[in-house]
Structures are given as structure tokens and as C-alpha cells.
Design an enzyme around this catalytic site. Structure first.
Site, PDB file in Angstrom:
ATOM      1  N   ASN A 192     -39.574 -28.460  72.432  1.00  0.00           N
ATOM      2  CA  ASN A 192     -38.491 -28.620  72.950  1.00  0.00           C
ATOM      3  C   ASN A 192     -37.570 -27.277  73.189  1.00  0.00           C
ATOM      4  O   ASN A 192     -36.695 -27.240  73.776  1.00  0.00           O
ATOM      5  CB  ASN A 192     -37.463 -29.641  72.161  1.00  0.00           C
ATOM      6  CG  ASN A 192     -37.213 -29.486  70.683  1.00  0.00           C
ATOM      7  OD1 ASN A 192     -38.318 -28.711  70.004  1.00  0.00           O
ATOM      8  ND2 ASN A 192     -36.309 -30.165  70.025  1.00  0.00           N
ATOM      9  N   GLU A 202     -34.857 -22.495  58.007  1.00  0.00           N
ATOM     10  CA  GLU A 202     -34.858 -21.529  58.792  1.00  0.00           C
ATOM     11  C   GLU A 202     -33.675 -20.649  58.828  1.00  0.00           C
ATOM     12  O   GLU A 202     -32.494 -21.183  58.379  1.00  0.00           O
ATOM     13  CB  GLU A 202     -35.542 -21.842  60.209  1.00  0.00           C
ATOM     14  CG  GLU A 202     -37.018 -22.445  60.187  1.00  0.00           C
ATOM     15  CD  GLU A 202     -37.602 -22.723  61.342  1.00  0.00           C
ATOM     16  OE1 GLU A 202     -37.171 -23.111  62.309  1.00  0.00           O
ATOM     17  OE2 GLU A 202     -38.811 -21.864  61.473  1.00  0.00           O
TER      18      GLU A 202
HETATM   19  P1  NAD Z   1     -45.618 -32.814  67.105  1.00  0.00           P
HETATM   20  O1  NAD Z   1     -45.433 -33.421  65.785  1.00  0.00           O
HETATM   21  O2  NAD Z   1     -46.162 -33.928  68.149  1.00  0.00           O
HETATM   22  O3  NAD Z   1     -46.164 -31.477  67.525  1.00  0.00           O
HETATM   23  C1  NAD Z   1     -45.878 -30.500  66.841  1.00  0.00           C
HETATM   24  C2  NAD Z   1     -46.987 -29.294  66.754  1.00  0.00           C
HETATM   25  O4  NAD Z   1     -47.730 -29.621  65.857  1.00  0.00           O
HETATM   26  C3  NAD Z   1     -47.526 -28.926  68.084  1.00  0.00           C
HETATM   27  O5  NAD Z   1     -47.735 -27.722  68.176  1.00  0.00           O
HETATM   28  C4  NAD Z   1     -48.947 -29.593  67.830  1.00  0.00           C
HETATM   29  O6  NAD Z   1     -50.013 -29.153  68.637  1.00  0.00           O
HETATM   30  C5  NAD Z   1     -49.308 -29.367  66.388  1.00  0.00           C
HETATM   31  N1  NAD Z   1     -49.887 -30.359  65.707  1.00  0.00           N
HETATM   32  C6  NAD Z   1     -50.136 -31.543  65.779  1.00  0.00           C
HETATM   33  N2  NAD Z   1     -51.105 -32.246  64.975  1.00  0.00           N
HETATM   34  C7  NAD Z   1     -51.238 -31.042  64.208  1.00  0.00           C
HETATM   35  C8  NAD Z   1     -52.221 -31.025  62.962  1.00  0.00           C
HETATM   36  N3  NAD Z   1     -52.706 -32.265  62.355  1.00  0.00           N
HETATM   37  N4  NAD Z   1     -52.253 -29.764  62.391  1.00  0.00           N
HETATM   38  C9  NAD Z   1     -51.637 -28.869  62.694  1.00  0.00           C
HETATM   39  N5  NAD Z   1     -51.053 -28.599  63.850  1.00  0.00           N
HETATM   40  C10 NAD Z   1     -50.553 -29.934  64.675  1.00  0.00           C
HETATM   41  O7  NAD Z   1     -43.761 -32.827  67.789  1.00  0.00           O
HETATM   42  P2  NAD Z   1     -43.685 -32.298  69.320  1.00  0.00           P
HETATM   43  O8  NAD Z   1     -43.786 -33.745  69.883  1.00  0.00           O
HETATM   44  O9  NAD Z   1     -43.974 -31.301  69.785  1.00  0.00           O
HETATM   45  O10 NAD Z   1     -42.043 -32.334  68.972  1.00  0.00           O
HETATM   46  C11 NAD Z   1     -41.017 -33.159  68.841  1.00  0.00           C
HETATM   47  C12 NAD Z   1     -40.816 -33.366  67.452  1.00  0.00           C
HETATM   48  O11 NAD Z   1     -40.335 -32.227  66.723  1.00  0.00           O
HETATM   49  C13 NAD Z   1     -39.766 -34.317  67.088  1.00  0.00           C
HETATM   50  O12 NAD Z   1     -39.844 -35.414  66.104  1.00  0.00           O
HETATM   51  C14 NAD Z   1     -38.365 -33.328  66.514  1.00  0.00           C
HETATM   52  O13 NAD Z   1     -37.567 -34.024  65.737  1.00  0.00           O
HETATM   53  C15 NAD Z   1     -39.354 -32.333  66.027  1.00  0.00           C
HETATM   54  N6  NAD Z   1     -38.674 -31.181  66.143  1.00  0.00           N
HETATM   55  C16 NAD Z   1     -37.936 -30.458  64.992  1.00  0.00           C
HETATM   56  C17 NAD Z   1     -36.980 -29.755  64.759  1.00  0.00           C
HETATM   57  C18 NAD Z   1     -36.488 -29.011  63.473  1.00  0.00           C
HETATM   58  O14 NAD Z   1     -36.199 -27.766  63.500  1.00  0.00           O
HETATM   59  N7  NAD Z   1     -36.314 -29.910  62.517  1.00  0.00           N
HETATM   60  C19 NAD Z   1     -36.793 -28.925  65.992  1.00  0.00           C
HETATM   61  C20 NAD Z   1     -37.611 -29.266  67.121  1.00  0.00           C
HETATM   62  C21 NAD Z   1     -38.179 -30.635  67.134  1.00  0.00           C
END
Ligand code: NAD
Length: 488
Positions: free
Chosen positions: A153, A462
Site C-alpha cells: 500500500n 517505526e
Molecule cells: P501480506 O502480509 O500479505 O504481505 C506482506 C509482505 O510479507 C509481502 O512482501 C509478502 O511477500 C511477505 N510475506 C508473505 N508471507 C511471508 C512469509 N511467510 N515470510 C516472509 N515474508 C512473507 O500483506 P499485504 O497484503 O502486502 O499488505 C496488507 C497488510 O499490511 C494489511 O493487513 C495492512 O494492515 C498491513 N499494513 C500494515 C502497516 C503498518 O505499518 N502497521 C502498513 C501497511 C500495511
């Protein structure tokens, strides 16, 4: 292809590829057009990145913090200078409108580089008086090779928020962007090189979750900072834990905004709209449960509806567009499913909820800004993270009730309160179980303030000096100035 980079990965100061890696197509969500084709990292690419980072980090850690900071600040200037070009790239990669990316995305990464580039020279260990002669001191030492894993995002913001404190503190970073948005981190890597960052200190490795996991498990890696969903966070945290590695988790949320009767109604509506519709609702800290006190409820809803109906949806590259598409088909299916779930649970679809048909964007993943009323706390749309422009409006009558219902969630990323009664504002914030809170505004995340979640929403912070602590470890030193007092 409109946004094809020179190669998939950036390692040791240059672009590299390995065509054996799994193909990775990058799609412009407004049209469905393929804008770049990359490859996920193979084991070989992961090894190259780790080796480059390890080799570069020792020397980097020995540099004066002020000198490291100067390089980061030069990179910040380059980000500002190339703002419009990077904003356009980010718009193609994410579908977010230029109106947002030109003010929010590269600028927020640049702010982090600027802040940590300045702050690190003043970030010290401590002198500890041990009485009489002896004394102690602490050193803040880098961890070594750190891994950053991003969500889709805010791709360049996340890359900047993770790499700036890591590099400032004397670490090297390997950054794995989300497989959905791999492009802008490569641009950041080029900018770091242009700013004089020695090769190997910021490497970009593409791939899916398995590449992220391989990096986290690598014996030469000391820390992981993940931005992603709660289920991914649990996997990554337990993997890091099984290797006794440091970890920062920035995860999802279902945050509350509490609007009291005495609030300024226009400001409350602005906060609720920013906290639900910015970036087409794909913001982790969004305040998707909007609790509105009975006395202001009708006025609030009227103004909310009127202002929401004016949101301009459409071509993200048109500077007048205020809302673009969702990121991909999976997210579009998820959001439209939740809209159906809300209706079937008995919530009232007060506004939006449809998929608009936009000429020239027939394959775009758009959805209208959506407002549900008559929502109750037990409905799935009020409990689960949707990550789309779907606001739930709930009514309440008194402060104690609002606090209890706001806290009735497994998440704890953010919370907001709108009221003119200052003692009440601080009292309520003090009771809310959330890591990042706002009074009379919503979703502003200046680099000076720590950002992160409580409960299931994460661990660590962060931004601010807190981030420097999460990218370093303390060494304590006891200094004896007299003789050793020994019984032997
Ligand atoms: P996601 O959890 O699907 O993926 C995040 C990242 O993790 C990707 O780069 C993915 O390739 C990687 N990943 C997936 N499985 C993994 C594993 N087993 N080991 C290591 N890496 C792995 O999330 P998304 O769909 O990309 O993003 C949306 C989510 O992120 C939402 O839940 C949102 O709330 C959260 N988010 C949080 C923040 C924050 O700062 N708190 C900011 C932005 C988004």
C-alpha cells in the site's frame, strides 16, 4: 512496457537478474495493463544479496554517524528532486491517484532519510555513575544485516521508513518489496547509490513470501522488520524467534474513531473520510469503526454523505482524481465480498457499495466509497480488517461505553478522538489500547512521532528515535578505576 526497470534486483550497487526465478508480472490496477515483468529471487540471488550486505556493513558501521547521516540527507534531497517522477511510478504500481502520491509517498520516504540522517549523530549511549571510582557506559551498536519486508500500500514509504533508521545506525539492509509493488524500491536503491551510499548497503531482492522467509532464516541476517498482515506477522515473528533474531512487526488493524457530541462536525467528517477513503481505504491505521455520539449523529451523517458523494473516482494519472482503484483482483474480490457480508449481516448500506463503470477503465479495480450504518459490534464488517474504502458508522451514548466498545478488538494499531473537551480527549486516549493515537485529527504520521501497534497489530515502532533503538543493540561497559575487590 511503461515501467520496466533495468533488472529485477539491485545488489551491491547495481541491477542484477536471474531468469531462473519465478516470473513476476506488475499490473497497473487502473487498467489491468502489464507495466513490467520481473523475476522473483532464486537462492543464488538471496546469497548474493546477503554476501554483499555482510561485506559492506563492517566498514559502514565504523564511519562517523554524522558522515553516514550526510549520505542519507543527500539521498533525501534526490528523492525530493525526483518527487514527481517517483510519484508517477508509484501511481502506476499501486493505482493510487497522483493527487496523493505527489504529496505523500516519496515525500514521506524523503522525510525519514532526512530525519534519521540528522538524528543519528545525536543518538548516544549513556554514562552511568556507579559511585566513587567506577563508572559504566552503554554503546548503541548496529545489529548487522537487517531485512525489510514491505506491503503493497505504501511501497516507497515503507522502504524509506525501514532503510533510513537501519542505515543511519550502521546496519546494511536487504529490502524485499511486496511482490505486487516491486518497482519504487529499485528507484530508491539507485538514488542511494547516486547519493554516495557504498555498494552493498541497500539491496533490493524481489519475490513472494518464500523469498522473505529465506531471508529471515538466513544465518547472516540479524533482524527483520515486516509491514504486512497479522497472519504473515505471526509466521515471520515465529521464524525470527526460532533463530533468536530481532523483529519489528507493523501489522493490520480495525481502529476506532470516537466522535463526541461537542466535536467540530466538519473536522470530524474530514477525519473519518481521511481515515477510510485515502488510498482507497488501503491504509493499515484506518479508523474503520466510526463511533458517533447520539447528539451529533444526524448532523455528522448528513455532512459525511454530502462530502463523500463529491469524491472524484477515476483515472489515477488525472490530477483531479481523488480515488483510484484497489490494488489487485484479490483485494477487489475481498472488498466487494465484505460489502455483501455487511448487507447480509443486517447493516444498512447507507452510501456506495457498487463497482463503478468508468469509460476507458473497464478492467480497473474500482469500488465506490462505501458507508454502512446500523452496524453492530459483532458484525464481521466491524471486527475484521477489510482494507478497502468501507466505513462502518456505529452510534453510542456515553464515554464509558465508547471506550469499552472501541477496545473490544484483537487489534490495537491506532485510535482517534474528536471532542472540544480537552480533559475528556486525554482521558479517553489514556484508556484506548492502541499504539498510535490522534486527538481532533486522523492518520497523520510525522516522522518525529513513533508509529506502531499494540496487541495483534504489532511489536516495535517505526519513525522517531524509537526506530533507532530497534535497529541497534546495547552494549554495557563497566569501567573499574581502582583495584579488583577479590575474595581469592
Ligand atoms: P501480506 O502480509 O500479505 O504481505 C506482506 C509482505 O510479507 C509481502 O512482501 C509478502 O511477500 C511477505 N510475506 C508473505 N508471507 C511471508 C512469509 N511467510 N515470510 C516472509 N515474508 C512473507 O500483506 P499485504 O497484503 O502486502 O499488505 C496488507 C497488510 O499490511 C494489511 O493487513 C495492512 O494492515 C498491513 N499494513 C500494515 C502497516 C503498518 O505499518 N502497521 C502498513 C501497511 C500495511
Amino acid at each position: 512496457m511503461r515501467a520496466q526497470p533495468k533488472a529485477s534486483h539491485y545488489i551491491n550497487g547495481r541491477f542484477v537478474d536471474d531468469e531462473q526465478g519465478q516470473p513476476l508480472e506488475v499490473i497497473y490496477p487502473a487498467t489491468g495493463e502489464v507495466i513490467a515483468r520481473l523475476h522473483a529471487a532464486t537462492g543464488n540471488i538471496v546469497e548474493l544479496a546477503v554476501e554483499a550486505a555482510r561485506a559492506a556493513q563492517e566498514q559502514w558501521a565504523r564511519m562517523r554517524p554524522a558522515e553516514r547521516g550526510r549520505i542519507l540527507r543527500r539521498a533525501a534531497e534526490l528523492l525530493y528532486r525526483h518527487n514527481d517522477e517517483i510519484a508517477r511510478l508509484e501511481t502506476l504500481d499501486t493505482g493510487k491517484p497522483l493527487q496523493e502520491t505527489t504529496v505523500a509517498d516519496p515525500a514521506s520516504a524523503a522525510e525519514a532519510l532526512e530525519f534519521f540522517g540528522g538524528a543519528v549523530a545525536g543518538y548516544h549511549g549513556e554514562y552511568v555513575d556507579l559511585g566513587g571510582g567506577p563508572f559504566g557506559y552503554t554503546r548503541r551498536e548496529p545489529l548487522g544485516v537487517c531485512v525489510g519486508i514491505g506491503a503493497w500500500n505504501y511501497p516507497i514509504q515503507i522502504a524509506g521508513w525501514k532503510s533510513a533508521p537501519a542505515l543511519a545506525m550502521g546496519n546494511a539492509m536487504i529490502f524485499k518489496p511486496s511482490e505486487v509493488t516491486p518497482l519504487s524500491a529499485l528507484r530508491l536503491a539507485e538514488i542511494y547509490t547516486e547519493a554516495g551510499l557504498p555498494a552493498g548497503l541497500f539491496n533490493v531482492v524481489q519475490g513472494f513470501g518464500d523469498v522473505g522467509a529465506a531471508l529471515v532464516a538466513h544465518p547472516a541476517v540479524a533482524k527483520v522488520s515486516l509491514t504486512g498482515s497479522v497472519p504473515t506477522g505471526k509466521k515471520v515473528l515465529s521464524l525470527a524467534g526460532s533463530h533468536m533474531k530481532h523483529a519489528t512487526m507493523e501489522l493490520g488493524g480495525k481502529s476506532p474513531i470516537i466522535i463526541f457530541d461537542d466535536a467540530d462536525v466538519e473536522n470530524a467528517v474530514s477525519g473519518a473520510m481521511l481515515g477510510n477513503f485515502y488510498s482507497t481505504g488501503q491504509v493499515c491505521s484506518n479508523g474503520t469503526r466510526v463511533f458517533v455520539q447520539d447528539g451529533i449523529y444526524e448532523r455528522f451523517l448528513k455532512r459525511l454523505t454530502a462530502r463523500t458523494s463529491k469524491i472524484v473516482i477515476g483515472d489515477p494519472l488525472d490530477p483531479d482524481t481523488q480515488m483510484g482503484p484497489l490494488i489487485n483482483k484479490a483485494q477487489h474480490d475481498k472488498v466487494t465480498d465484505y460489502i455483501e457480508i455487511g448487507k447480509s449481516e443486517g447493516a444498512k448500506l447507507h452510501y456506495g457499495g457498487a463497482v463503478p463503470q468508468l469509460q476507458g477503465f473497464e478492467n480497473g479495480l474500482f469500488v465506490e466509497p462505501t458507508i454502512f450504518t446500523a452496524v453492530t459490534d459483532d458484525m464481521r464488517i466491524a471486527r475484521e480488517e477489510i482494507f478497502g474504502p468501507v466505513m462502518s458508522v456505529l452510534s453510542f451514548s456515553d464515554e464509558v461505553e465508547a471506550i469499552e466498545r472501541a477496545n473490544n478488538t484483537e487489534f490495537g494499531l491506532a485510535a482517534g478522538v474528536f471532542t472540544r473537551d480537552l480533559p475528556r480527549a486525554h482521558r479517553v486516549i489514556g484508556e484506548l489500547q492502541a499504539g498510535t493515537c490522534w486527538i481532533n485529527t486522523y492518520n497523520l504520521t510525522p516522522v518525529e512521532l513513533p508509529f506502531g501497534g499494540a496487541r495483534q497489530s504489532g511489536i516495535g515502532r517505526e519513525n522517531s528515535l524509537a526506530a533507532l533503538s530497534h535497529y541497534s543493540q546495547l552494549k554495557s561497559v563497566y569501567v573499574e578505576t581502582g583495584d579488583v575487590d577479590s575474595p581469592y
